[in-house]
Scaffold this active site. Structure first.
Site, PDB file in Angstrom:
ATOM      1  N   ARG A 191       0.818  -1.205   0.000  1.00  0.00           N
ATOM      2  CA  ARG A 191       0.000   0.000   0.000  1.00  0.00           C
ATOM      3  C   ARG A 191       0.855   1.260   0.000  1.00  0.00           C
ATOM      4  NH1 ARG A 191      -0.829   2.190   5.297  1.00  0.00           N
ATOM      5  NH2 ARG A 191       0.099   0.916   6.940  1.00  0.00           N
TER       6      ARG A 191
ATOM      7  N   LYS B  33       4.530  -0.687   3.258  1.00  0.00           N
ATOM      8  CA  LYS B  33       3.922   0.615   3.024  1.00  0.00           C
ATOM      9  C   LYS B  33       5.011   1.637   2.718  1.00  0.00           C
ATOM     10  CE  LYS B  33       3.164   4.712   5.341  1.00  0.00           C
ATOM     11  NZ  LYS B  33       4.084   5.471   6.244  1.00  0.00           N
TER      12      LYS B  33
ATOM     13  N   HIS C 266       7.882 -13.945   5.904  1.00  0.00           N
ATOM     14  CA  HIS C 266       6.924 -14.325   6.948  1.00  0.00           C
ATOM     15  C   HIS C 266       6.676 -13.198   7.942  1.00  0.00           C
ATOM     16  CE1 HIS C 266       7.959 -18.449   5.667  1.00  0.00           C
ATOM     17  NE2 HIS C 266       9.211 -18.108   5.851  1.00  0.00           N
TER      18      HIS C 266
ATOM     19  N   ASN D 216      17.846 -10.494   2.906  1.00  0.00           N
ATOM     20  CA  ASN D 216      16.958 -11.486   3.521  1.00  0.00           C
ATOM     21  C   ASN D 216      16.433 -10.920   4.838  1.00  0.00           C
ATOM     22  OD1 ASN D 216      16.241 -14.679   3.398  1.00  0.00           O
ATOM     23  ND2 ASN D 216      16.480 -13.984   5.509  1.00  0.00           N
TER      24      ASN D 216
ATOM     25  N   TYR E 235       7.458   4.867  13.333  1.00  0.00           N
ATOM     26  CA  TYR E 235       6.671   5.966  13.898  1.00  0.00           C
ATOM     27  C   TYR E 235       7.066   6.204  15.350  1.00  0.00           C
ATOM     28  CZ  TYR E 235       2.477   8.747  14.958  1.00  0.00           C
ATOM     29  OH  TYR E 235       1.610   9.741  15.326  1.00  0.00           O
TER      30      TYR E 235
ATOM     31  N   SER F 153      15.411 -13.258  12.459  1.00  0.00           N
ATOM     32  CA  SER F 153      13.994 -13.262  12.830  1.00  0.00           C
ATOM     33  C   SER F 153      13.746 -12.508  14.138  1.00  0.00           C
ATOM     34  CB  SER F 153      13.500 -14.694  12.980  1.00  0.00           C
ATOM     35  OG  SER F 153      13.592 -15.383  11.750  1.00  0.00           O
TER      36      SER F 153
END
Length: 226
Positions: free
Chosen positions: A101, A119, A131, A145, A155, A173
Protein backbone atom coordinates in the site's frame (compact mmCIF):
# COMPACT_ATOMS: atom_id res chain seq x y z
CA UNK A 1 -28.96 -6.82 -13.95
CA UNK A 2 -29.24 -6.95 -17.73
CA UNK A 3 -26.79 -4.05 -18.06
CA UNK A 4 -24.37 -5.65 -15.57
CA UNK A 5 -24.55 -8.98 -17.41
CA UNK A 6 -23.98 -7.26 -20.75
CA UNK A 7 -20.89 -5.48 -19.38
CA UNK A 8 -19.54 -8.74 -17.96
CA UNK A 9 -20.08 -10.57 -21.25
CA UNK A 10 -18.32 -7.74 -23.10
CA UNK A 11 -15.38 -7.87 -20.67
CA UNK A 12 -15.07 -11.66 -20.93
CA UNK A 13 -15.10 -11.48 -24.72
CA UNK A 14 -12.54 -8.66 -24.70
CA UNK A 15 -10.12 -10.50 -22.41
CA UNK A 16 -10.53 -13.77 -24.27
CA UNK A 17 -9.36 -11.96 -27.40
CA UNK A 18 -6.37 -10.71 -25.36
CA UNK A 19 -5.65 -14.34 -24.32
CA UNK A 20 -6.41 -13.60 -20.67
CA UNK A 21 -7.86 -16.49 -18.66
CA UNK A 22 -10.65 -15.71 -16.19
CA UNK A 23 -11.02 -18.85 -14.11
CA UNK A 24 -14.53 -18.23 -12.75
CA UNK A 25 -16.70 -16.31 -15.21
CA UNK A 26 -19.37 -15.68 -12.58
CA UNK A 27 -17.12 -14.47 -9.77
CA UNK A 28 -14.77 -11.62 -10.64
CA UNK A 29 -14.84 -7.82 -10.85
CA UNK A 30 -12.78 -5.70 -13.24
CA UNK A 31 -13.53 -2.00 -13.41
CA UNK A 32 -13.85 -1.11 -17.09
CA UNK A 33 -11.22 -2.55 -19.42
CA UNK A 34 -8.05 -2.53 -17.35
CA UNK A 35 -5.03 -3.29 -19.60
CA UNK A 36 -4.08 -6.95 -19.01
CA UNK A 37 -1.35 -8.76 -20.95
CA UNK A 38 -1.67 -12.07 -22.74
CA UNK A 39 -1.17 -15.29 -20.81
CA UNK A 40 -2.37 -13.78 -17.55
CA UNK A 41 -4.79 -15.76 -15.38
CA UNK A 42 -7.25 -14.25 -12.90
CA UNK A 43 -8.48 -16.39 -10.03
CA UNK A 44 -11.97 -16.64 -8.62
CA UNK A 45 -13.17 -13.72 -6.51
CA UNK A 46 -10.43 -11.34 -7.61
CA UNK A 47 -11.04 -7.60 -7.97
CA UNK A 48 -9.10 -5.16 -10.19
CA UNK A 49 -10.01 -1.49 -9.93
CA UNK A 50 -8.93 2.05 -10.75
CA UNK A 51 -5.87 3.04 -12.76
CA UNK A 52 -4.28 -0.41 -12.81
CA UNK A 53 -2.17 -2.24 -15.40
CA UNK A 54 -1.40 -5.96 -15.44
CA UNK A 55 1.46 -7.35 -17.52
CA UNK A 56 1.88 -10.57 -19.49
CA UNK A 57 2.02 -14.02 -17.93
CA UNK A 58 0.82 -12.86 -14.51
CA UNK A 59 -0.77 -15.38 -12.14
CA UNK A 60 -3.42 -13.82 -9.91
CA UNK A 61 -4.68 -16.46 -7.49
CA UNK A 62 -8.16 -16.35 -5.94
CA UNK A 63 -9.45 -13.46 -3.82
CA UNK A 64 -6.79 -10.87 -4.65
CA UNK A 65 -7.59 -7.15 -4.62
CA UNK A 66 -5.69 -4.75 -6.91
CA UNK A 67 -6.35 -1.01 -7.05
CA UNK A 68 -4.43 1.81 -8.80
CA UNK A 69 -1.41 -0.45 -9.17
CA UNK A 70 1.01 -1.79 -11.78
CA UNK A 71 1.80 -5.52 -11.91
CA UNK A 72 4.75 -6.38 -14.15
CA UNK A 73 5.23 -9.33 -16.48
CA UNK A 74 5.38 -12.85 -15.00
CA UNK A 75 4.48 -11.79 -11.47
CA UNK A 76 2.65 -14.08 -9.05
CA UNK A 77 0.05 -12.99 -6.52
CA UNK A 78 -0.83 -15.91 -4.26
CA UNK A 79 -4.29 -16.08 -2.63
CA UNK A 80 -5.67 -13.20 -0.60
CA UNK A 81 -3.21 -10.45 -1.54
CA UNK A 82 -4.07 -6.73 -1.43
CA UNK A 83 -2.17 -4.31 -3.69
CA UNK A 84 -3.14 -0.64 -3.53
CA UNK A 85 -1.32 2.33 -5.08
CA UNK A 86 1.78 0.20 -5.52
CA UNK A 87 4.11 -1.36 -8.12
CA UNK A 88 5.35 -4.90 -8.66
CA UNK A 89 8.13 -5.17 -11.21
CA UNK A 90 8.56 -8.25 -13.41
CA UNK A 91 9.09 -11.74 -11.95
CA UNK A 92 8.11 -10.64 -8.43
CA UNK A 93 6.01 -12.78 -6.10
CA UNK A 94 3.84 -11.91 -3.10
CA UNK A 95 1.58 -13.80 -0.74
CA UNK A 96 -0.41 -15.52 0.34
CA UNK A 97 -2.11 -12.72 2.28
CA UNK A 98 0.49 -10.03 1.60
CA UNK A 99 -0.41 -6.33 1.64
CA UNK A 100 1.19 -3.58 -0.47
CA UNK A 101 0.00 0.00 0.00
CA UNK A 102 0.84 3.70 -0.26
CA UNK A 103 3.54 3.59 -2.91
CA UNK A 104 5.18 0.26 -2.09
CA UNK A 105 7.52 -1.11 -4.75
CA UNK A 106 8.54 -4.74 -5.12
CA UNK A 107 11.51 -4.81 -7.47
CA UNK A 108 12.38 -7.45 -10.09
CA UNK A 109 12.61 -10.97 -8.70
CA UNK A 110 11.81 -9.94 -5.12
CA UNK A 111 9.47 -11.99 -2.91
CA UNK A 112 7.07 -11.16 -0.10
CA UNK A 113 5.47 -14.06 1.73
CA UNK A 114 2.77 -14.89 4.26
CA UNK A 115 1.26 -11.94 6.13
CA UNK A 116 3.90 -9.40 5.09
CA UNK A 117 2.83 -5.76 4.88
CA UNK A 118 4.80 -3.08 3.06
CA UNK A 119 3.92 0.62 3.02
CA UNK A 120 5.73 3.47 1.27
CA UNK A 121 8.81 1.27 0.90
CA UNK A 122 11.04 -0.41 -1.67
CA UNK A 123 11.99 -4.11 -1.61
CA UNK A 124 15.08 -4.40 -3.81
CA UNK A 125 15.86 -6.82 -6.64
CA UNK A 126 16.07 -10.42 -5.49
CA UNK A 127 15.30 -9.54 -1.86
CA UNK A 128 13.01 -11.62 0.34
CA UNK A 129 10.68 -10.99 3.29
CA UNK A 130 8.78 -14.23 3.62
CA UNK A 131 6.92 -14.33 6.95
CA UNK A 132 4.98 -12.05 9.30
CA UNK A 133 6.89 -8.84 8.63
CA UNK A 134 6.00 -5.13 8.65
CA UNK A 135 8.08 -2.90 6.37
CA UNK A 136 7.16 0.78 6.59
CA UNK A 137 9.00 3.85 5.26
CA UNK A 138 12.00 1.72 4.33
CA UNK A 139 14.41 1.36 1.43
CA UNK A 140 15.67 -2.21 1.11
CA UNK A 141 18.53 -2.96 -1.27
CA UNK A 142 19.32 -5.96 -3.46
CA UNK A 143 19.50 -9.58 -2.26
CA UNK A 144 18.46 -8.77 1.30
CA UNK A 145 16.96 -11.49 3.52
CA UNK A 146 14.49 -10.24 6.13
CA UNK A 147 13.62 -12.86 8.74
CA UNK A 148 10.19 -13.68 10.16
CA UNK A 149 8.65 -11.19 12.56
CA UNK A 150 10.87 -8.25 11.63
CA UNK A 151 9.46 -4.75 12.13
CA UNK A 152 10.72 -1.40 10.93
CA UNK A 153 9.64 0.82 13.81
CA UNK A 154 8.98 3.88 11.68
CA UNK A 155 6.67 5.97 13.90
CA UNK A 156 7.92 7.75 17.02
CA UNK A 157 4.51 9.12 17.97
CA UNK A 158 5.01 12.35 16.04
CA UNK A 159 6.96 11.66 12.83
CA UNK A 160 7.48 8.81 10.38
CA UNK A 161 11.17 7.92 10.06
CA UNK A 162 13.14 6.03 7.43
CA UNK A 163 14.96 2.70 7.65
CA UNK A 164 17.71 2.01 5.10
CA UNK A 165 18.85 -1.57 4.53
CA UNK A 166 21.67 -1.78 2.00
CA UNK A 167 22.53 -4.61 -0.43
CA UNK A 168 23.26 -8.10 0.85
CA UNK A 169 22.04 -7.57 4.42
CA UNK A 170 20.70 -10.43 6.55
CA UNK A 171 18.12 -9.56 9.21
CA UNK A 172 17.50 -12.31 11.77
CA UNK A 173 13.99 -13.26 12.83
CA UNK A 174 12.16 -11.24 15.44
CA UNK A 175 14.22 -8.09 14.96
CA UNK A 176 13.07 -4.51 15.51
CA UNK A 177 14.76 -1.77 13.50
CA UNK A 178 14.07 1.54 15.24
CA UNK A 179 14.11 4.31 12.64
CA UNK A 180 15.86 6.43 11.64
CA UNK A 181 18.50 3.75 11.24
CA UNK A 182 20.78 2.28 8.55
CA UNK A 183 22.08 -1.26 8.12
CA UNK A 184 25.12 -1.02 5.86
CA UNK A 185 26.09 -3.36 2.99
CA UNK A 186 26.43 -7.06 3.86
CA UNK A 187 25.66 -6.40 7.52
CA UNK A 188 24.04 -9.01 9.77
CA UNK A 189 21.49 -8.50 12.53
CA UNK A 190 21.19 -11.31 15.07
CA UNK A 191 17.73 -12.75 15.69
CA UNK A 192 15.72 -11.03 18.40
CA UNK A 193 17.70 -7.79 18.27
CA UNK A 194 16.39 -4.25 18.74
CA UNK A 195 18.59 -2.05 16.56
CA UNK A 196 18.77 1.67 17.37
CA UNK A 197 22.16 2.59 15.88
CA UNK A 198 23.82 2.21 12.49
CA UNK A 199 25.26 -1.23 11.71
CA UNK A 200 28.59 -0.86 9.86
CA UNK A 201 29.34 -2.66 6.60
CA UNK A 202 30.00 -6.41 6.98
CA UNK A 203 29.39 -6.27 10.74
CA UNK A 204 27.20 -8.37 13.03
CA UNK A 205 24.87 -6.49 15.34
CA UNK A 206 23.38 -8.27 18.37
CA UNK A 207 21.18 -6.25 20.73
CA UNK A 208 19.34 -8.43 23.25
CA UNK A 209 19.45 -9.39 26.92
CA UNK A 210 21.70 -12.24 27.98
CA UNK A 211 19.79 -15.46 28.70
CA UNK A 212 19.57 -16.55 32.35
CA UNK A 213 18.47 -20.08 33.32
CA UNK A 214 17.07 -20.64 36.84
CA UNK A 215 17.60 -24.31 37.71
CA UNK A 216 14.86 -26.05 39.69
CA UNK A 217 12.36 -23.20 39.22
CA UNK A 218 9.58 -25.42 37.78
CA UNK A 219 9.68 -27.93 40.64
CA UNK A 220 9.53 -25.14 43.26
CA UNK A 221 6.58 -23.51 41.46
CA UNK A 222 4.66 -26.80 41.41
CA UNK A 223 5.28 -27.40 45.16
CA UNK A 224 3.76 -24.00 45.97
CA UNK A 225 0.48 -25.00 44.27
CA UNK A 226 0.08 -28.17 46.37
Amino acid sequence: HKIENAVMIYQIDHYRQQQVQIEDMGNFFIEGLVPIGSGTSIGSGSVIKGDSRIGKGVQIFPHCYIENSVIGDNCTLLPGCVVRDSIMEQDAQIGPYAHLRNGAQVKTGAKMGNFVEMKKSILGEGSKAMHLTDIGDAEVGKKVNIGAGTITCNYDGVNKNKTTIEDGVFIGSGSELVAPVTIRKNGYVGAGSTITEEVPEESLAVARQKQRNINGWVARKKRKKV
